[in-house]
Design a protein around this motif. Structure first.
Motif, short mmCIF file in Angstrom:
data_model
loop_
_atom_site.label_atom_id
_atom_site.label_comp_id
_atom_site.label_asym_id
_atom_site.label_seq_id
_atom_site.Cartn_x
_atom_site.Cartn_y
_atom_site.Cartn_z
N UNK B 259 0.86 -1.19 0.00
CA UNK B 259 0.00 0.00 0.00
C UNK B 259 0.89 1.23 0.00
N UNK B 260 2.01 1.12 0.73
CA UNK B 260 2.91 2.27 0.81
C UNK B 260 3.71 2.43 -0.47
N UNK B 261 4.28 1.32 -0.97
CA UNK B 261 5.33 1.45 -1.99
C UNK B 261 4.77 1.53 -3.41
N UNK B 262 3.62 0.88 -3.68
CA UNK B 262 3.12 0.91 -5.07
C UNK B 262 2.86 2.33 -5.56
N UNK B 263 2.14 3.17 -4.80
CA UNK B 263 1.94 4.54 -5.29
C UNK B 263 3.25 5.28 -5.47
N UNK B 264 4.24 4.96 -4.60
CA UNK B 264 5.55 5.59 -4.75
C UNK B 264 6.14 5.23 -6.10
N UNK B 265 6.02 3.95 -6.48
CA UNK B 265 6.50 3.52 -7.79
C UNK B 265 5.74 4.24 -8.89
N UNK B 266 4.48 4.50 -8.66
CA UNK B 266 3.67 5.22 -9.64
C UNK B 266 4.19 6.62 -9.87
N UNK B 389 16.87 -1.90 6.90
CA UNK B 389 16.17 -2.39 5.69
C UNK B 389 14.81 -1.71 5.56
N UNK B 390 14.08 -1.73 6.64
CA UNK B 390 12.73 -1.21 6.64
C UNK B 390 12.71 0.28 6.30
N UNK B 391 13.67 1.03 6.87
CA UNK B 391 13.68 2.46 6.59
C UNK B 391 14.16 2.76 5.18
N UNK B 392 15.06 1.94 4.65
CA UNK B 392 15.46 2.15 3.26
C UNK B 392 14.26 1.96 2.33
N UNK B 393 13.44 0.94 2.62
CA UNK B 393 12.29 0.69 1.75
C UNK B 393 11.18 1.71 2.00
N UNK B 398 9.09 5.47 0.00
CA UNK B 398 7.93 6.36 0.02
C UNK B 398 8.37 7.82 0.17
N UNK B 399 9.31 8.06 1.07
CA UNK B 399 9.74 9.44 1.33
C UNK B 399 10.34 10.09 0.10
#
Ligand SMILES: [Cu+2]
Lengths: 202, 525
Positions: B259-266, B389-393, B398-399
């Motif tokens: 949910x977090x990363x897909x829109x970021x990829x968009x 790892x978690x903060x890199x992703x 997202x950031x």
């Protein structure tokens, strides 16, 4: 609120939205069914024994009530399409009353259990084992949440009655009524699963 | 093309005045900005909490707070950052603002429901944060609310749980709204496979929001019932199963990463082609990999529980699927790189962010594969490596995408240009601080420093100093970025219709857009 141009009517779209909402509701209860399944797997005997305590008669009556109410709300949707507003209101009112009867039965059923000291954290339950405690915990939580959905569904139906009376819902514009029907069927179906899980497998 | 003469959405006079013109507006653009301002405010809170943790860890032993306060701080940092910021984040801000524009619609399908979602968001946030101001200790369970501690602790977990539940509702309604919008309101001629990539990723996200969030909702409710009514769903002392809680929690919380990363990829898929002056490479591959991520991401939750006790078969399956889900992400990286290849690249602020996104996202993704391998996972479980790892992703992914997005769409949102020199400076400072903050934590984790402790052995001192310094530099970068954007929104130069030469629909309408976006609904050829 700001613009009236938003007031478009899209029957398909509104129904799609309702279906999506129903998916979320199913998954919501799905989480509970998983917990029920795991708990039952671990405490099979205690669950079977506890189910004996439940009143199959009231359960059956309530099942029949919900089935009839599902039929009446489905009929109300047909009757609005046939431009019979009065009949629609009558059918919706019957649905509403059946919902109330369901809740009254539930009230007496729960009341009797609590009188016998069968509620989470009670002294009586503490004397039984963990399995029994878990069974009644799940029983109250799941049927309680279901009853909450019944109440929401009844509010939904009450609003529909008002809207049919005001002429806001009519033969060319009845998707909200259809959605109320979908929601009511959902509540019905969840009960159809709860009934055997709690009352019948003994 | 030039800006329209009609009043734009910021000037438009509705029924209400002053602040009410905002908090009762059903205009998707204003709702997007409401989210922007509320999320940024919470982000500052979360960042300060993070900074406090880094300050505590600058030296071994007690530095500025006791162990108990540290537990409360990392819990609130997690709850704020996850539930209030990165989960709603990009969809709620840019999705609300640009989804209707990108598909050629006047608004979302349910404008009132959209406003309700924002209100639910604010109510949920208020409930969750009220745990800080009530009598008793603030929550100390970590954002994961693991059973049985979450119902044994005396701290104010209840408001945090209920807040997260309400926030879940808001998230579900946003997802539902977006799906119906995309199904029913695309402009004439815009087939599914003509839709830009940002809407596509929102589509995948919305399905996850819809199908995963209810599971966490009911799980949190069960913990509430456990605390209030004494029902032992997850309490071993009452016959419940605590590992079952972990399963239910991660059934939501792993897909939540998507949910977090897909829109970021968009967002990245919009920015890169614009600044490479090329069409995106492999549009279909990106769409399909988006849907694959959404689907496979559903079945990998067990990798959070490798040490919690599971059958060997499920360990194997979860590890395998975790490796599998990396493939569609790698496909995307390949597509972005191929888009850059032989493009005439223009390096502007959004592009800096997008390229650094690729960098941090790759590190985050590859370190995730390290953790997905069972044997190594046992060694690295619950160490600083996981945190890094978690903060890199999540923060990196997202950031950085968020900052790419805000610098990309800022001229459209406000009709003003920002100061590019300060924007670039903010980026380089932030980027450097970010790497200095999190890279040492990989080392620390491998060396054996556990996470969620306020103390450590002296051997870890040097790497922790580096990391804490990085935190300060990163925050300095953040301050530069925010001040620059804030000032530019007020005093920046007027923006043209298409300052970057973007090809999507938002760059054909006036900056800022008029009330219902288009003077005439566009016809897509
Ligand atoms: Cu995961």
């Amino acid at each position: 609120m700001e613009q009236d141009t938003h007031d478009h009517y899209d029957h398909e779209g509104s129904k799609l939205g309702m279906w999506l909402f129903i998916f979320t509701e199913l998954l919501f209860f799905g989480g509970l069914f998983i917990v029920y399944g795991v708990s039952r797997y671990k405490n099979g005997i205690a669950f079977s024994m506890s189910a004996e305590e439940l009143d199959v008669t009231i359960g059956t009556v309530n099942t029949i009530i919900l089935l009839i109410s599902s039929a009446t709300i489905a009929m109300s949707i047909s009757s609005i399409q046939m431009k019979k507003a009065k009949l629609t209101i009558a059918l919706l009112s019957v649905t509403l009353i059946l919902g109330i009867i369901f809740l009254i039965n539930k009230y007496f059923e729960w009341g009797a259990k609590i009188d016998h000291g069968l509620y989470p954290g009670s002294d009586v339950l503490q004397q039984f084992g963990n399995g029994e405690t878990l069974f009644f915990g799940l029983y109250y939580f799941m049927t309680g949440l279901h009853a909450l959905h019944i109440i929401i569904g009844m509010i939904f139906i009450a609003v529909m009655i008002v809207k049919v009376r005001n002429g806001k819902i009519h033969a060319d514009r009845f998707v909200q009524l259809e959605n109320a029907g979908l929601y009511w069927h959902l509540v019905d179906i969840i009960w159809i699963f709860l009934f055997p899980l709690f009352y019948l497998i003994a | 093309m030039s800006n329209s003469n009609l009043p734009n959405y910021l000037e438009y006079k509705g029924k209400y005045k002053g602040i009410f013109a905002w908090i009762f507006s059903t205009d998707h653009k204003k709702i997007g900005l409401l989210y922007l301002y509320s999320i940024m405010s919470f982000f500052i809170v979360g960042a300060i909490l993070g900074l406090l943790m880094k300050l505590e860890l600058i030296a071994p032993g007690k530095t500025i707070m006791e162990a108990k306060s540290y537990n409360a701080v990392f819990t609130m940092h997690g709850i704020t950052m996850i539930f209030l910021i990165v989960v709603p984040g990009i969809p709620a801000i840019f999705g609300n603002f640009f989804l209707p524009i990108l598909i050629g619609a006047k608004d979302v399908f349910y404008p009132k429901l959209n406003l309700l979602s924002w209100w639910l968001y604010i109510i949920g946030a208020a409930i969750a944060l009220s745990s800080q101001f009530m009598n008793g200790a603030s929550p100390d369970t970590g954002w994961t609310f693991y059973a049985p501690y979450s119902f044994r602790t005396q701290s104010n977990v209840l408001p945090a749980l209920i807040g997260a539940f309400v926030l879940g509702f808001s998230s579900i309604l946003t997802g539902l709204n977006f799906i119906v919008t995309m199904h029913r309101m695309r402009a004439p001629g815009m087939g599914w496979f003509k839709m830009p990539l940002f809407p596509w990723t929102l589509y995948g996200t919305a399905w996850i929001q819809l199908l995963a969030t209810p599971v966490i909702g009911i799980t949190l409710l069960m913990v509430v019932a456990e605390r209030v009514l004494n029902i032992g769903f997850f309490d071993p002392a009452l016959g419940g199963d605590p590992v079952l809680y972990q399963h239910l929690f991660w059934i939501y919380s792993h897909p939540a990463v998507y949910i977090m990363i897909l829109p970021a990829m968009g967002v990245i898929s919009e920015v890169i082609p614009t600044f490479a002056k090329k069409e995106i490479f492999g549009y279909n591959a990106i769409v399909i990999s988006t849907l694959l991520i959404a689907f496979v991401g559903y079945f990998v939750w067990g990798h959070h529980m490798f040490t919690a006790g599971m059958s060997e078969t499920s360990l194997f399956a979860f590890s395998f699927l975790t490796f599998l889900v990396a493939i569609p992400s790698a496909i995307k990286i390949f597509n972005w790189l191929a888009t850059l290849y032989k493009g005439s690249i223009v390096l502007k602020t959004p592009m800096y962010w997008a390229v650094s996104f690729l960098f941090v996202f790759m590190i985050g993704g590859l370190s995730g594969l390290v953790l997905g391998a069972m044997a190594i996972n046992v060694h690295l479980h619950d160490t600083a490596f996981v945190v890094s790892h978690f903060h890199f992703i999540v923060f990196g992914g997202v950031g950085f995408a968020f900052f790419a997005g805000i610098h990309y769409w800022f001229p459209k949102i406000y009709g003003k240009m920002y100061d590019a020199w300060w924007a670039d400076t903010g980026w380089i400072v932030f980027f450097f601080g970010f790497l200095l903050l999190y890279t040492p934590m990989f080392y620390l984790g491998i060396a054996g420093m556990p996470r969620r402790y306020y103390d450590y052995v002296p051997e870890f001192h040097f790497a922790n100093i580096l990391s804490s310094f990085g935190a300060f530099i990163m925050i300095a970068g953040l301050v530069i970025i925010i001040i620059n954007l804030f000032r530019s929104a007020k005093n920046g130069e007027k923006a043209e219709v298409s300052p970057w030469g973007g090809q999507t629909l938002e760059w054909t309408i006036s900056s800022p857009p008029i009330l219902e976006n288009f003077e005439e609904i566009p016809e897509i050829k």
